[in-house]
Design an enzyme around this catalytic site. Structure first.
Site: not given
Length: 220
Positions: A77, A79, A81, A83-84, A149-150, A161, A179
């Site tokens: 995507r 952008g 780095y 984190y999730h 957002i990415g 998304g 980001c």
């Protein structure tokens, strides 16, 4: 959980548990290919991931501060780095812009507006910030980012998304420069004192979908 579909809206799915990131990428790739060939329905897929970092196409390795802390995945995507992890709602949005006006900028603007409208229903005054992608709020300590957002577009089909912090461990963001913006902290609904959970945010998204789809265009 699956929500009912109509002709002009995509399939909606809420994935149970934690979805491994490689599985999410593979599922998106397959669906995007199917949509592009007019063989699969558009899809909005809401997930949570185990703790991990993702690298966008503009990622700078110097901004990965703790490379051994969690797995790191190239995301494809736009952008840098991010984190999730548990407590964060990730929304993967796969729509056919070839049938919805072929306007990527309008799509991103609508995606931001959709998240902002959903947060407003939960009592959060979120907004865009000029020159900075994402979803922002004002706190006692200054501006903070509550959502990222990415997106990527292939053959006019969108994927990836947004990611919105409901109640993640915010210390996990310390392993990156989120980001690429070192001067701005991240926050969450929980950190803001908002007593709303994942299901509340999901329902708010659903209630505000009409304005989102109106802005990006009805399928031709």
């Amino acid at each position: 959980m699956h929500w009912p579909m109509t002709i002009d809206t995509p399939e909606w799915t809420i994935a149970p548990g934690l979805t491994p990131y490689p599985e999410a990428l593979a599922a998106m790739e397959a669906r995007v290919a199917g949509i592009a060939e007019d063989e699969a329905r558009e899809w909005i897929w809401l997930v949570e991931h185990p703790p991990l970092y993702t690298a966008g196409t503009s990622a700078n390795e110097a901004e990965l501060l703790a490379p051994r802390r969690f797995p790191v995945f190239p995301a494809g995507r736009g952008g840098r780095y991010t984190y999730h992890g548990p407590g964060q709602r990730v929304g993967y949005v796969m729509l056919d812009l070839a049938r919805r006006g072929r306007d990527v900028r309008r799509f991103v603007h609508a995606l931001e507006g959709w998240v902002i409208a959903a947060l407003a229903e939960l009592g959060v005054l979120a907004r865009r910030a000029s020159g900075r992608i994402g979803i922002w709020v004002d706190t006692a300590a200054g501006e903070a980012k509550i959502g990222a957002i990415g997106v990527r577009v292939r053959r006019w089909v969108t994927f990836h998304g947004f990611a919105v912090n409901i109640d993640p461990d915010l210390a996990h963001f310390d392993g990156i420069v989120p980001c690429g913006l070192p001067d701005f902290p991240v926050t969450s609904l929980a950190a803001l004192g908002i007593e709303a959970g994942m299901a509340d945010f999901d329902a708010a998204l659903r209630r505000n979908e009409r304005s989102f789809f109106t802005e990006i265009g009805t399928p031709e």
